[in-house]
Design a protein around this motif. Sequence first.
Motif, PDB file in Angstrom:
ATOM      1  N   ASP A  92       0.819  -1.216   0.000  1.00 39.76           N
ATOM      2  CA  ASP A  92       0.000   0.000   0.000  1.00 39.76           C
ATOM      3  C   ASP A  92       0.858   1.275   0.000  1.00 39.76           C
ATOM      4  N   TYR A  93       2.096   1.152   0.469  1.00 35.80           N
ATOM      5  CA  TYR A  93       3.008   2.300   0.370  1.00 35.80           C
ATOM      6  C   TYR A  93       3.309   2.593  -1.097  1.00 35.80           C
ATOM      7  N   LEU A  94       3.463   1.518  -1.887  1.00 35.70           N
ATOM      8  CA  LEU A  94       3.741   1.708  -3.317  1.00 35.70           C
ATOM      9  C   LEU A  94       2.500   2.263  -4.013  1.00 35.70           C
ATOM     10  N   ILE A  95       1.361   1.676  -3.664  1.00 38.80           N
ATOM     11  CA  ILE A  95       0.105   2.116  -4.302  1.00 38.80           C
ATOM     12  C   ILE A  95      -0.185   3.577  -3.916  1.00 38.80           C
ATOM     13  N   GLY A  96       0.020   3.909  -2.635  1.00 37.48           N
ATOM     14  CA  GLY A  96      -0.261   5.266  -2.153  1.00 37.48           C
ATOM     15  C   GLY A  96       0.596   6.305  -2.866  1.00 37.48           C
ATOM     16  N   VAL A  97       1.866   5.989  -3.070  1.00 35.31           N
ATOM     17  CA  VAL A  97       2.748   6.949  -3.749  1.00 35.31           C
ATOM     18  C   VAL A  97       2.340   7.069  -5.222  1.00 35.31           C
ATOM     19  N   ALA A  98       2.002   5.938  -5.845  1.00 34.03           N
ATOM     20  CA  ALA A  98       1.538   5.984  -7.246  1.00 34.03           C
ATOM     21  C   ALA A  98       0.270   6.844  -7.331  1.00 34.03           C
ATOM     22  N   TRP A  99      -0.627   6.659  -6.377  1.00 30.22           N
ATOM     23  CA  TRP A  99      -1.891   7.404  -6.367  1.00 30.22           C
ATOM     24  C   TRP A  99      -1.637   8.913  -6.305  1.00 30.22           C
ATOM     25  N   VAL A 100      -0.802   9.329  -5.333  1.00 28.47           N
ATOM     26  CA  VAL A 100      -0.634  10.774  -5.147  1.00 28.47           C
ATOM     27  C   VAL A 100       0.120  11.381  -6.335  1.00 28.47           C
ATOM     28  N   LEU A 101       1.097  10.661  -6.869  1.00 28.44           N
ATOM     29  CA  LEU A 101       1.849  11.224  -8.002  1.00 28.44           C
ATOM     30  C   LEU A 101       0.918  11.408  -9.202  1.00 28.44           C
ATOM     31  N   GLN A 102       0.064  10.425  -9.437  1.00 31.39           N
ATOM     32  CA  GLN A 102      -0.871  10.561 -10.573  1.00 31.39           C
ATOM     33  C   GLN A 102      -1.874  11.680 -10.309  1.00 31.39           C
ATOM     34  N   GLU A 103      -2.377  11.746  -9.063  1.00 35.51           N
ATOM     35  CA  GLU A 103      -3.290  12.836  -8.665  1.00 35.51           C
ATOM     36  C   GLU A 103      -2.676  14.192  -8.964  1.00 35.51           C
ATOM     37  N   ARG A 104      -1.361  14.280  -8.759  1.00 35.10           N
ATOM     38  CA  ARG A 104      -0.682  15.562  -8.949  1.00 35.10           C
ATOM     39  C   ARG A 104      -0.181  15.756 -10.376  1.00 35.10           C
ATOM     40  N   GLY A 105      -0.581  14.863 -11.245  1.00 32.96           N
ATOM     41  CA  GLY A 105      -0.324  15.065 -12.669  1.00 32.96           C
ATOM     42  C   GLY A 105       0.994  14.512 -13.184  1.00 32.96           C
ATOM     43  N   TYR A 106       1.687  13.729 -12.402  1.00 40.68           N
ATOM     44  CA  TYR A 106       2.918  13.111 -12.910  1.00 40.68           C
ATOM     45  C   TYR A 106       2.539  11.921 -13.787  1.00 40.68           C
ATOM     46  N   PRO A 107       3.061  11.879 -15.002  1.00 37.49           N
ATOM     47  CA  PRO A 107       2.728  10.752 -15.879  1.00 37.49           C
ATOM     48  C   PRO A 107       3.589   9.538 -15.478  1.00 37.49           C
ATOM     49  N   LEU A 108       2.987   8.498 -14.975  1.00 33.99           N
ATOM     50  CA  LEU A 108       3.788   7.376 -14.462  1.00 33.99           C
ATOM     51  C   LEU A 108       3.856   6.211 -15.434  1.00 33.99           C
ATOM     52  N   ARG A 109       5.005   5.606 -15.452  1.00 32.48           N
ATOM     53  CA  ARG A 109       5.197   4.357 -16.183  1.00 32.48           C
ATOM     54  C   ARG A 109       5.308   3.241 -15.144  1.00 32.48           C
ATOM     55  N   GLY A 110       4.991   2.021 -15.532  1.00 33.19           N
ATOM     56  CA  GLY A 110       5.098   0.899 -14.586  1.00 33.19           C
ATOM     57  C   GLY A 110       6.537   0.429 -14.420  1.00 33.19           C
ATOM     58  N   TRP A 111       6.763  -0.452 -13.475  1.00 32.13           N
ATOM     59  CA  TRP A 111       8.090  -1.048 -13.268  1.00 32.13           C
ATOM     60  C   TRP A 111       7.960  -2.364 -12.533  1.00 32.13           C
ATOM     61  N   GLU A 112       9.044  -3.106 -12.558  1.00 27.11           N
ATOM     62  CA  GLU A 112       9.086  -4.314 -11.736  1.00 27.11           C
ATOM     63  C   GLU A 112      10.398  -4.328 -10.996  1.00 27.11           C
ATOM     64  N   GLY A 113      10.353  -4.817  -9.758  1.00 28.55           N
ATOM     65  CA  GLY A 113      11.597  -4.754  -9.007  1.00 28.55           C
ATOM     66  C   GLY A 113      11.547  -5.411  -7.650  1.00 28.55           C
ATOM     67  N   VAL A 114      12.685  -5.282  -6.966  1.00 28.63           N
ATOM     68  CA  VAL A 114      12.884  -5.905  -5.662  1.00 28.63           C
ATOM     69  C   VAL A 114      13.121  -4.799  -4.632  1.00 28.63           C
ATOM     70  N   VAL A 115      12.341  -4.866  -3.540  1.00 27.94           N
ATOM     71  CA  VAL A 115      12.389  -3.840  -2.494  1.00 27.94           C
ATOM     72  C   VAL A 115      13.028  -4.446  -1.244  1.00 27.94           C
ATOM     73  N   GLY A 116      13.961  -3.716  -0.646  1.00 30.09           N
ATOM     74  CA  GLY A 116      14.559  -4.193   0.615  1.00 30.09           C
ATOM     75  C   GLY A 116      15.006  -3.000   1.437  1.00 30.09           C
ATOM     76  N   GLY A 117      15.141  -3.176   2.739  1.00 24.01           N
ATOM     77  CA  GLY A 117      15.565  -2.032   3.548  1.00 24.01           C
ATOM     78  C   GLY A 117      16.147  -2.477   4.874  1.00 24.01           C
ATOM     79  N   ASP A 118      16.870  -1.561   5.521  1.00 19.10           N
ATOM     80  CA  ASP A 118      17.404  -1.886   6.845  1.00 19.10           C
ATOM     81  C   ASP A 118      17.098  -0.792   7.872  1.00 19.10           C
ATOM     82  N   VAL A 119      16.040   0.002   7.612  1.00 16.21           N
ATOM     83  CA  VAL A 119      15.570   0.925   8.650  1.00 16.21           C
ATOM     84  C   VAL A 119      14.646   0.090   9.539  1.00 16.21           C
ATOM     85  N   PRO A 120      14.999  -0.065  10.826  1.00 11.76           N
ATOM     86  CA  PRO A 120      14.143  -0.924  11.651  1.00 11.76           C
ATOM     87  C   PRO A 120      12.700  -0.412  11.685  1.00 11.76           C
ATOM     88  N   ILE A 121      11.764  -1.313  11.411  1.00  7.31           N
ATOM     89  CA  ILE A 121      10.350  -0.911  11.306  1.00  7.31           C
ATOM     90  C   ILE A 121       9.779  -0.631  12.696  1.00  7.31           C
TER      91      ILE A 121
END
Length: 397
Positions: A92-121
Amino acid sequence: MSLATKVSEHFVTEFAADPAFIVRAPGRVNLIGEHTDYNDGFVFPLAIDHAAFIALRPRDDGRVRAISLDMGDRREFALDDLRPAAEVEWIDYLIGVAWVLQERGYPLRGWEGVVGGDVPIGSGLSSSAALELAVARAFYCVSDFDWEAKAMALACQKAENDWLGVNCGIMDQMISAAGLQDRALLIDCRSLETESAPLPPGAAVAILDTGTRRGLVDSAYNERREQCEAAARHFVLPALRDIDSATYAKRAHELDALIRKRARHVIHENERTLRARDAMNAGDAVALGKLMIESHISLRDDFEVSSPALDAIVDCAKADESCYGARMTGAGFGGCAVALVEADGAKDFVERVSKCYLEATGNQPSLYVTRASAGAETVVSTPPPGPLPEASGSRRH
Ligand code: GLA
């Protein structure tokens, strides 16, 4: 293995090709200026060397397909069919960012990828903002728009507020977007102007994770916001940013006791944060440390967002010979404190404070010395072989 390598290797395993891009966006720790951002005030965070990473390549079918290393999960969605979830998950973090960018008129292209992080949740180091900014950066890499740190921070804050339902201020997204290596960033949360300063010479920043996580942070946070707004309304001001401590001292008696304490914290914290800027510019670690200690006392007694665990770890840190100052950091109620320490003594500080806190509380903390890192960025960008497709010709990454 670095995280960039890790997401990249998983990408290769998954897609049998190198990623076209690897992006990263950092978490943050706030040195001073707590619960001031939503009062249009000042904050002084630094981006840390823990971050979210995405290895990716563009897709031409308007879909996003993502694999989360941390969640061991894979999901996909279509950019023209974004739906809010009943219960928020990582996708939903990915969907939420896609939503707001499109709402604000940024033309988005799709992508595929691998997400990872080390900021403790959940530790108060802004793993959410890091993920949001990494996702915005991923879209930037494959789409046709310019990267503007402020605009991206505001968009990600909007995703957090309106798509993910968390009522945060602008600090976390702004520092994740605009952080600078080896520097802390004074942010004016009204104008979003920034000014950077290096840590005092010979000083280092340590993150002190109490290992405690508290529920109900959201409701307490919202309650504090409302109390601050009530105080500003009483003074007929847009925000508590607009009153100084001298004027407040004359008029404080007009407020009821609880609101008076809340307002006192915010008004003095703003002034402390500006004094912290002067201390940093003067290279004065002692003065900066003192301001951090005052900030903690104010958060503990006036704003009432500390916790026994945070108080215990701050007390252990403050008592240590290598420490200039320490305070809780982030929203509070659990999570992390931050300390300014002598760089030379940092290793021993970490050992001594871990022991002191364990003895005092029975909790195992996790302490580490951090370095100020850059904000959201593209760490690898491989142009596809052959001529660039039309839409990407003018892009800078
Ligand atoms: C959380 C919020 C920030 C800020 C801090 C408190 O981290 O996300 O916007 O309000 O709390 O300073």
